[in-house]
Design a protein around this motif. Structure first.
Motif, PDB file in Angstrom:
ATOM      1  N   PRO A 253       0.066 -10.691  -9.624  1.00 39.94           N
ATOM      2  CA  PRO A 253       1.304 -10.341  -9.129  1.00 39.94           C
ATOM      3  C   PRO A 253       1.635  -8.529  -9.321  1.00 39.94           C
ATOM      4  CG  PRO A 253       1.223 -11.802 -10.276  1.00 39.94           C
ATOM      5  CD  PRO A 253       0.164 -11.393 -10.545  1.00 39.94           C
TER       6      PRO A 253
ATOM      7  N   VAL B  35      -0.008  -7.373  -6.216  1.00 39.76           N
ATOM      8  CA  VAL B  35       0.839  -7.557  -5.095  1.00 39.76           C
ATOM      9  C   VAL B  35       1.778  -6.354  -4.483  1.00 39.76           C
ATOM     10  CG1 VAL B  35       2.268  -9.575  -3.877  1.00 39.76           C
ATOM     11  CG2 VAL B  35       0.418 -10.681  -4.870  1.00 39.76           C
ATOM     12  N   VAL B  36       2.638  -6.437  -5.837  1.00 38.36           N
ATOM     13  CA  VAL B  36       3.650  -5.695  -5.720  1.00 38.36           C
ATOM     14  C   VAL B  36       3.305  -4.757  -5.168  1.00 38.36           C
ATOM     15  CG1 VAL B  36       5.709  -4.171  -7.075  1.00 38.36           C
ATOM     16  CG2 VAL B  36       5.095  -7.388  -7.058  1.00 38.36           C
TER      17      VAL B  36
ATOM     18  N   LEU C 176       1.867  -4.157  -1.274  1.00 38.64           N
ATOM     19  CA  LEU C 176       3.094  -4.859  -0.324  1.00 38.64           C
ATOM     20  C   LEU C 176       4.161  -3.526   0.260  1.00 38.64           C
ATOM     21  CD1 LEU C 176       4.634  -7.147   1.001  1.00 38.64           C
ATOM     22  CD2 LEU C 176       6.412  -7.695  -0.743  1.00 38.64           C
TER      23      LEU C 176
ATOM     24  N   ALA D 270      11.405  -5.757  -8.053  1.00 39.78           N
ATOM     25  CA  ALA D 270      10.406  -7.507  -8.808  1.00 39.78           C
ATOM     26  C   ALA D 270       9.912  -7.394  -9.998  1.00 39.78           C
ATOM     27  CB  ALA D 270       9.228  -7.547  -7.023  1.00 39.78           C
TER      28      ALA D 270
ATOM     29  N   TRP E 201       7.880 -12.967  -5.377  1.00 35.48           N
ATOM     30  CA  TRP E 201       7.082 -12.338  -4.191  1.00 35.48           C
ATOM     31  C   TRP E 201       8.069 -12.367  -3.063  1.00 35.48           C
ATOM     32  CZ3 TRP E 201       2.576 -13.839  -1.157  1.00 35.48           C
ATOM     33  CH2 TRP E 201       2.214 -12.261   0.015  1.00 35.48           C
TER      34      TRP E 201
ATOM     35  N   LEU F  88      10.932 -10.244  -2.422  1.00 33.45           N
ATOM     36  CA  LEU F  88      10.220  -9.258  -2.732  1.00 33.45           C
ATOM     37  C   LEU F  88       9.950  -8.508  -1.080  1.00 33.45           C
ATOM     38  CD1 LEU F  88      10.470  -6.195  -3.144  1.00 33.45           C
ATOM     39  CD2 LEU F  88       7.264  -6.636  -4.029  1.00 33.45           C
ATOM     40  N   THR F  89       9.486  -9.716  -0.829  1.00 34.01           N
ATOM     41  CA  THR F  89       8.784 -10.220   0.640  1.00 34.01           C
ATOM     42  C   THR F  89      10.312  -9.916   1.788  1.00 34.01           C
ATOM     43  OG1 THR F  89       6.689 -11.412  -0.036  1.00 34.01           O
ATOM     44  CG2 THR F  89       7.168 -11.326   2.271  1.00 34.01           C
TER      45      THR F  89
ATOM     46  N   GLY G  81       5.483 -16.683   0.354  1.00 37.30           N
ATOM     47  CA  GLY G  81       5.486 -16.020  -1.417  1.00 37.30           C
ATOM     48  C   GLY G  81       4.131 -17.748  -1.964  1.00 37.30           C
TER      49      GLY G  81
ATOM     50  N   TYR H  62      -4.995 -13.330   1.631  1.00 34.30           N
ATOM     51  CA  TYR H  62      -4.078 -11.883   1.526  1.00 34.30           C
ATOM     52  C   TYR H  62      -3.385 -10.988   2.688  1.00 34.30           C
ATOM     53  CZ  TYR H  62      -0.965  -9.394  -1.385  1.00 34.30           C
ATOM     54  OH  TYR H  62       0.382  -8.391  -1.700  1.00 34.30           O
TER      55      TYR H  62
END
Length: 295
Positions: A94, A97-98, A101, A146, A171, A174-175, A212, A243
């Motif tokens: 995660p 990912v953050v 992103l 997030a 997520w 956040l997206t 997500g 991803y």
């Protein structure tokens, strides 16, 4: 609501088709390279210590002691280490990912939004409702929120059912916040962006949650690389590239949806050319009587 759902499905299929565009495939390598670099740096400096600390916590849990004894009696003395490695990966994903992103929101998403606008919305007026700095501040703020949510909900990750829900929801939120803002930053004014966020809030949140869960799929490949150690160096790059494509698809999906919604909203607000013209009239007072003169 029905019109919003139709727009959601239409933009979904268009985003899938755009994923085959060569420019999208090339740009999908950016998150791949970024995640490879971050994974190598974090793994080089923190992997051994993180796994050791998690393993110590697992070994110290009294309710797990009987399980470790039972597994060791059957020649599986490495079970706690394997579980610790999996938990470290699930906890680190995660965060990666953050961070990625955030980078995508700043660099990759605007390029893909420009691609969609160039090919489908060339006539759509650009009102430049948000600058690059405003977009960066918005993305950083959403990313920090997030990360805070991830830290607060970290105890819930011990329970597998909640782990499968909490991560994708955070997520997804956040997206939705990053991608929708970037998709509208160049074409929509500030008021238009706010109106679209209110009008299509449920659809945008649903899109974010779906993205997500799509983003959680590469994590399965990642964990498989830990279980099947022989295929580790093959599965992990595949997971990262999948991803990256998920992120590209998310940016394209929000670009198609938001720009189409903006176009529809402006069309609804524009006066219709078929409305009858009202003749101009003025009144003239002549000798105390009102006389209407029509031109």
């Amino acid at each position: 609501m029905l019109a919003s759902m139709n727009l959601l499905l239409d933009s979904f299929w268009r985003a899938l088709a755009y994923c085959l565009h060569k420019r999208v495939i090339v740009w999908s390598l950016l998150p791949l390279l970024t995640m490879c670099l971050l994974t190598w740096v974090l793994g080089y400096f923190f992997w051994a210590d993180a796994v050791q600390k998690v393993q110590n916590l697992l070994d110290g849990a009294g309710w797990l002691n009987s399980i470790w004894v039972w597994l060791q009696a059957r020649g599986m003395s490495y079970a706690s280490e394997l579980l610790a490695s999996i938990l470290v990966v699930l906890g680190a994903m995660p965060v990666l990912v953050v961070l990625v992103l955030l980078l995508v929101g700043l660099f990759m998403a605007p390029v893909l939004t420009h691609l969609v606008a160039e090919k489908r919305f060339a006539q759509l007026e650009k009102k430049h409702g948000a600058s690059f700095i405003a977009s960066a501040v918005w993305s950083v703020g959403a990313a920090l929120m997030a990360l805070l949510a991830l830290v607060v909900t970290l105890p819930l990750w011990v329970f597998p059912p909640l782990m499968l829900v909490v991560g994708p929801l955070i997520w997804g939120w956040l997206t939705y916040r990053v991608m929708a803002f970037d998709a509208l930053s160049e074409h929509a004014s500030k008021d238009e962006r706010r109106s679209l966020f209110v009008r299509h809030r449920m659809s945008l949140i649903l899109m974010g949650v779906i993205c997500g869960y799509l983003g959680a799929a590469p994590g399965i490949v990642w964990v498989s690389g830990l279980i099947f150690l022989a295929a580790f160096w093959v599965l992990i790059p595949i997971a990262i590239w999948i991803y990256a494509l998920v992120i590209a698809f998310s940016a394209l999906w929000f670009a198609h949806f938001c720009l189409a919604a903006l176009e529809q909203m402006r069309a609804e607000a524009a006066p219709s050319s078929t409305e009858p013209q009202v003749p101009f009239a003025r009144n003239r007072v002549d000798g105390g009587d009102a006389v209407a003169i029509t031109h």
